[in-house]
Enzyme design. Structure first.
Site, PDB file in Angstrom:
ATOM      1  N   PHE A 269       5.294  -6.936   3.739  1.00 35.24           N
ATOM      2  CA  PHE A 269       2.889  -7.072   3.670  1.00 35.24           C
ATOM      3  C   PHE A 269       2.242  -5.738   3.215  1.00 35.24           C
ATOM      4  O   PHE A 269       3.449  -5.151   3.933  1.00 35.24           O
ATOM      5  CB  PHE A 269       2.477  -8.287   4.323  1.00 35.24           C
ATOM      6  CG  PHE A 269       2.920  -7.537   5.733  1.00 35.24           C
ATOM      7  CD1 PHE A 269       3.054  -6.570   6.504  1.00 35.24           C
ATOM      8  CD2 PHE A 269       2.736  -8.795   6.711  1.00 35.24           C
ATOM      9  CE1 PHE A 269       3.296  -6.385   7.372  1.00 35.24           C
ATOM     10  CE2 PHE A 269       2.672  -8.472   8.460  1.00 35.24           C
ATOM     11  CZ  PHE A 269       3.330  -7.095   8.760  1.00 35.24           C
ATOM     12  N   GLU A 270       1.562  -5.383   2.803  1.00 38.17           N
ATOM     13  CA  GLU A 270       0.544  -4.871   2.442  1.00 38.17           C
ATOM     14  C   GLU A 270       1.126  -4.171   1.189  1.00 38.17           C
ATOM     15  O   GLU A 270       1.086  -3.180   1.647  1.00 38.17           O
ATOM     16  CB  GLU A 270       0.170  -3.798   3.324  1.00 38.17           C
ATOM     17  CG  GLU A 270      -0.879  -4.812   4.662  1.00 38.17           C
ATOM     18  CD  GLU A 270      -1.654  -5.021   4.533  1.00 38.17           C
ATOM     19  OE1 GLU A 270      -2.262  -4.885   3.757  1.00 38.17           O
ATOM     20  OE2 GLU A 270      -2.919  -5.183   5.991  1.00 38.17           O
ATOM     21  N   GLY A 271       1.432  -4.919   0.536  1.00 41.05           N
ATOM     22  CA  GLY A 271       2.237  -3.941  -1.134  1.00 41.05           C
ATOM     23  C   GLY A 271       3.382  -3.659  -0.458  1.00 41.05           C
ATOM     24  O   GLY A 271       4.025  -3.148   1.348  1.00 41.05           O
TER      25      GLY A 271
ATOM     26  N   ARG B 117      -3.114  -0.221   5.187  1.00 41.98           N
ATOM     27  CA  ARG B 117      -1.186   0.123   4.454  1.00 41.98           C
ATOM     28  C   ARG B 117      -1.171   1.106   6.180  1.00 41.98           C
ATOM     29  O   ARG B 117      -0.101   1.072   6.804  1.00 41.98           O
ATOM     30  CB  ARG B 117      -0.801   1.008   3.785  1.00 41.98           C
ATOM     31  CG  ARG B 117      -0.425   0.022   1.914  1.00 41.98           C
ATOM     32  CD  ARG B 117      -0.324   1.200   0.544  1.00 41.98           C
ATOM     33  NE  ARG B 117      -0.107   0.308  -0.035  1.00 41.98           N
ATOM     34  CZ  ARG B 117      -0.400  -0.022  -1.454  1.00 41.98           C
ATOM     35  NH1 ARG B 117      -0.649   1.188  -1.551  1.00 41.98           N
ATOM     36  NH2 ARG B 117      -0.496  -1.140  -2.465  1.00 41.98           N
TER      37      ARG B 117
ATOM     38  N   LEU C 221      -7.052  -1.622   0.532  1.00 43.44           N
ATOM     39  CA  LEU C 221      -5.443  -1.963   0.663  1.00 43.44           C
ATOM     40  C   LEU C 221      -4.554   0.057   1.354  1.00 43.44           C
ATOM     41  O   LEU C 221      -3.846   0.060   2.023  1.00 43.44           O
ATOM     42  CB  LEU C 221      -4.672  -1.765  -0.315  1.00 43.44           C
ATOM     43  CG  LEU C 221      -4.253  -3.263  -0.638  1.00 43.44           C
ATOM     44  CD1 LEU C 221      -3.678  -4.043  -1.659  1.00 43.44           C
ATOM     45  CD2 LEU C 221      -3.746  -3.991   0.918  1.00 43.44           C
TER      46      LEU C 221
END
Length: 383
Positions: free
Chosen positions: A365-367, A246, A242
């Protein structure tokens, strides 16, 4: 660019985007709003050009390019078709666990196909009740032999998965023990596996050509040699992946913001009010200046993190900063671009309203960006 080869890749990307993607993006996104569809041909074109495997080793079919080059390619694609750029980033994310944590045998067996340009991957991490809290996942992989397993059976459901139903392989995280975050493992599941099924594609605010849905594992059998890393190593693999993922989203968000800024500047030059272009009004000119500053700072943030990564230095905090800055700025720039166009910006005659809708999910998304702030603050206070 760090090399002549890198510049050539950017030029190639721009040419492909102008000839192959730009003429079809508006109609494809409109059509997919009612009938979700993955733009398979767009990915084929990029794959044939070698743009789906840029940061991975040449010996396995990649191009061995620095991450700062790869990310600028993603930005260029996003400036024309955000859904496709997100798909390129997701595909890169799906290859990362094998390339980084796989054995030499796994790399030799799996990576050439994954990086060939003919395959597309999906990254199966999130669940309905396990989004930011990855350790809460319940999808389970059960070994046929606790001592020396030859196969695992996966049971559970993943949610919000890009390329669901279209991917050739699913990089999947599942629970192999009840030991919380230490009980997760990573598997590469073939897309044609028996017991693999998919939910109806989600009806989303934007990114209509990024088909997203649930992936159901109903006793899917996976060979033990498709377990990446050690049992229980899944959390560290997922978090490491991730960090790089990111950066892909930061680059894509920057490309989207650049596209919005370019459209706003062109409109401000052409639109006449009170006998002069609206860009001659200081209030609007300063708005454009702030938009430029936002795009430039986002690009600088992701390139800084990418250069740390390329140098082999820690970059997790910087990746979170880049994702936070680039996606918040993309939301602000696309919103302001709609304002520059006024009523025209609110119509579908211009793509600005689509850019604004597409920007929103980059903060999620992606955190989520709240999670990015948590990552950043914890690293600051830990040191």
């Amino acid at each position: 660019m760090p090399s002549e080869e890198g510049q050539d890749l950017i030029d190639l990307t721009r040419e492909i985007c102008a000839k192959e993607l730009a003429p079809v993006v508006d109609e494809a996104e409109r059509a997919a709003a009612t009938t979700p569809a993955l733009p398979v041909e767009a990915f084929r074109v990029l794959g044939r050009a070698g743009l789906l495997s840029l940061p991975y080793p040449e010996e396995y079919g990649g191009a061995d390019q620095p991450y700062e080059v790869y990310l600028q390619v993603v930005e260029e694609i996003a400036s024309v078709w955000m859904s496709v750029a997100v798909g390129v980033s997701v595909h890169g994310l799906t290859c990362y666990p094998v390339a980084t944590f796989g054995t030499e045998a796994q790399k030799a067996a799996l990576l050439p196909d994954m990086l060939s340009g003919d395959q597309l991957g999906a990254y199966c991490l999130s669940e309905r009740s396990a989004g930011s809290d990855v350790a809460a996942m319940t999808t389970r992989a059960t070994a046929d032999d606790a001592g020396s397993p030859t196969t695992y059976r996966l049971k559970g459901t993943k949610a919000w998965i890009s390329h669901a139903g279209h991917a050739d392989f699913y990089t999947t995280f599942a629970r192999t023990s009840d030991d919380g975050a230490r009980g997760l493992s990573c598997f590469v599941v073939p897309g044609d596996s028996s017991g693999l099924s998919f939910g109806t594609p989600e009806r989303k605010m934007g990114l209509h050509c990024d088909t997203v849905g649930e992936v159901h594992f109903e006793g899917v059998e996976v060979a033990a040699d498709r377990l990446v890393g050690k049992p229980g190593q899944g959390m560290s693999i997922a978090l490491s992946a991730l960090d790089s993922g990111r950066l892909g989203i930061a680059a894509a968000a920057t490309g989207l913001a650049q596209a919005a800024l370019d459209r706003a500047v062109d409109y401000a030059k052409d639109r006449q009010q009170f006998g002069r272009p609206i860009g001659d009004n200081q209030g609007l000119a300063f708005l454009l200046a702030d938009m430029e500053a936002a795009v430039t700072s986002a690009r600088a943030a992701y390139l800084h993190a990418a250069r740390l990564r390329d140098a082999g230095r820690p970059f997790g905090k910087e990746a979170a900063v880049a994702k936070l800055v680039a996606t918040d700025n993309a939301m602000r720039v696309t919103t302001d671009a709609v304002q520059v166009l006024g009523g025209a910006g609110y119509t579908q005659d211009f793509p600005l309203e689509r850019y604004m809708r597409e920007a929103k999910v980059t903060q999620i998304f992606e955190g989520t960006n709240q999670i990015q702030r948590l990552v950043i603050s914890r690293q600051l206070l830990r040191g």
